[in-house]
Motif scaffolding. Structure first.
Motif, PDB file in Angstrom:
ATOM      1  N   ASP A   1      59.044  45.749  16.883  1.00  0.00           N
ATOM      2  CA  ASP A   1      59.546  46.022  17.815  1.00  0.00           C
ATOM      3  C   ASP A   1      60.775  45.736  18.767  1.00  0.00           C
ATOM      4  O   ASP A   1      61.416  46.204  19.613  1.00  0.00           O
ATOM      5  N   LEU A   2      61.340  44.487  18.389  1.00  0.00           N
ATOM      6  CA  LEU A   2      62.881  43.637  18.623  1.00  0.00           C
ATOM      7  C   LEU A   2      63.655  43.806  17.685  1.00  0.00           C
ATOM      8  O   LEU A   2      63.214  42.914  16.321  1.00  0.00           O
ATOM      9  N   GLY A   3      64.505  44.539  17.424  1.00  0.00           N
ATOM     10  CA  GLY A   3      65.705  44.104  16.389  1.00  0.00           C
ATOM     11  C   GLY A   3      67.036  43.413  17.089  1.00  0.00           C
ATOM     12  O   GLY A   3      67.733  44.133  18.210  1.00  0.00           O
ATOM     13  N   LEU A   4      67.412  42.081  16.368  1.00  0.00           N
ATOM     14  CA  LEU A   4      69.122  41.765  17.270  1.00  0.00           C
ATOM     15  C   LEU A   4      70.331  41.740  15.942  1.00  0.00           C
ATOM     16  O   LEU A   4      69.770  41.931  15.380  1.00  0.00           O
ATOM     17  N   LEU A   5      70.989  41.917  16.408  1.00  0.00           N
ATOM     18  CA  LEU A   5      72.916  41.365  16.187  1.00  0.00           C
ATOM     19  C   LEU A   5      73.211  41.424  16.622  1.00  0.00           C
ATOM     20  O   LEU A   5      74.086  41.614  18.185  1.00  0.00           O
ATOM     21  N   ARG A   6      74.110  40.239  16.418  1.00  0.00           N
ATOM     22  CA  ARG A   6      75.136  39.796  17.112  1.00  0.00           C
ATOM     23  C   ARG A   6      76.519  39.364  16.150  1.00  0.00           C
ATOM     24  O   ARG A   6      76.235  38.850  14.494  1.00  0.00           O
ATOM     25  N   ALA A   7      77.277  40.008  16.160  1.00  0.00           N
ATOM     26  CA  ALA A   7      78.637  39.682  15.541  1.00  0.00           C
ATOM     27  C   ALA A   7      78.381  40.615  14.273  1.00  0.00           C
ATOM     28  O   ALA A   7      78.874  39.772  13.050  1.00  0.00           O
ATOM     29  N   VAL A   8      78.108  41.618  14.038  1.00  0.00           N
ATOM     30  CA  VAL A   8      77.360  42.011  12.570  1.00  0.00           C
ATOM     31  C   VAL A   8      78.439  42.936  11.567  1.00  0.00           C
ATOM     32  O   VAL A   8      79.314  43.459  11.160  1.00  0.00           O
ATOM     33  N   ALA A   9      77.930  43.624  13.014  1.00  0.00           N
ATOM     34  CA  ALA A   9      79.887  45.206  13.059  1.00  0.00           C
ATOM     35  C   ALA A   9      79.612  46.068  14.208  1.00  0.00           C
ATOM     36  O   ALA A   9      79.071  45.391  15.383  1.00  0.00           O
ATOM     37  N   GLU A  10      80.795  47.055  14.053  1.00  0.00           N
ATOM     38  CA  GLU A  10      80.842  47.398  15.183  1.00  0.00           C
ATOM     39  C   GLU A  10      78.993  48.160  16.250  1.00  0.00           C
ATOM     40  O   GLU A  10      78.535  48.423  15.633  1.00  0.00           O
TER      41      GLU A  10
END
Ligand code: SAM
Length: 241
Positions: free
Chosen positions: A146-155
């Motif tokens: 339902d949710l996908g989180l990305l912090r400081a991974v890529a542009e």
């Protein structure tokens, strides 16, 4: 860790208050992180205020107070490129009825998160070692979140290619960003056209202690994604859409 008037700041900035039990778990997480950090260099964020603002507050700010999230539901959430467990772990502590997957390509980091999960007695969370480009093709993960989180991974456009294969139709990808430029938005929109997603909200935020500018970008999955995405390991970063 001393929490001076942090509870008040939660209330002011997020209109929300953690419970005593949640605060205690965050304290355990902080102590465990300091312990591990003495042996392996996991994070530079070790001062209590830094940990509180950059790891706890920032992680939570991305998911709190959104009218398009049904908080009561038992949501399936994946944190892609979770590193030492952020933003996923603070969220897993708060929303203990959500099912959390913490994904990272580095075995060392996942081993550390497993220690944290044990210390926190957090049984709503699982860890996965692998690349988003590979794991996003596995049937047990593809189009199941339902949710996908990305912090400081890529542009941003690379993050979009990583996250959209994991999302169900209508699922939301949350990109944690610092500054947000018009050009980034153009690139992201271009990628989203190919991936079947759409930006539904760009939310600017100022952090409560250091007053840094943050942006949360919310991307909704609108149509089914083509089987070829994500492309092979390394290609999304080398040749962003
Ligand atoms: N999200 C954490 C945070 O904000 O503190 C960690 C950020 S760290 C700069 C980026 C992490 O993403 C690293 O742990 C790295 O191993 C992971 N990563 C990078 N590309 C990845 C990929 N394609 N699949 C899985 N993990 C990836």
């Amino acid at each position: 860790m001393k929490l001076p008037t942090f509870e008040d700041i939660w209330q002011d900035s997020l209109q929300w208050q953690p419970t005593q039990e949640q605060l205690e778990k965050w304290e355990i997480l902080y102590q465990e992180l300091l312990l591990v950090n003495r042996q392996i260099n996991l994070t530079r964020i070790t001062e209590p205020e830094d940990f509180w603002e950059k790891h706890l507050w920032d992680s939570l700010a991305g998911v709190i107070g959104l009218d398009f999230i049904n908080y009561e539901n038992s949501l399936k959430v994946i944190d892609i490129g979770t590193g030492a467990g952020f933003p996923g772990l603070p969220i897993g502590i708060i929303f203990s009825h959500w099912k959390l997957t913490l994904l990272d390509s580095t075995q060392k980091k996942i081993k550390v998160i497993n220690l944290f999960l044990e210390a926190l007695k957090l049984n709503n969370s699982q860890t996965v070692i692998g690349r988003a480009e590979d794991i996003g093709h596995l049937p047990q993960h593809r189009e199941t979140y339902d949710l996908g989180l990305l912090r400081a991974v890529a542009e941003p456009s690379v993050c979009a290619e990583y996250v959209l294969p994991f999302l169900k139709l209508g699922g939301i990808g949350i990109l944690y960003r610092g500054n947000w430029q018009k050009e980034e938005e153009l690139n992201l929109n271009n990628a989203l056209q190919q991936l079947g997603g759409k930006i539904i909200l760009v939310k600017p935020f100022q952090t409560p202690l250091t007053k840094s500018v943050r942006h949360f970008i919310y991307v909704k999955k609108i149509t089914k994604i083509a089987d070829k995405f994500p492309r092979a390991v390394g290609i999304p970063k080398q040749h962003p859409l």
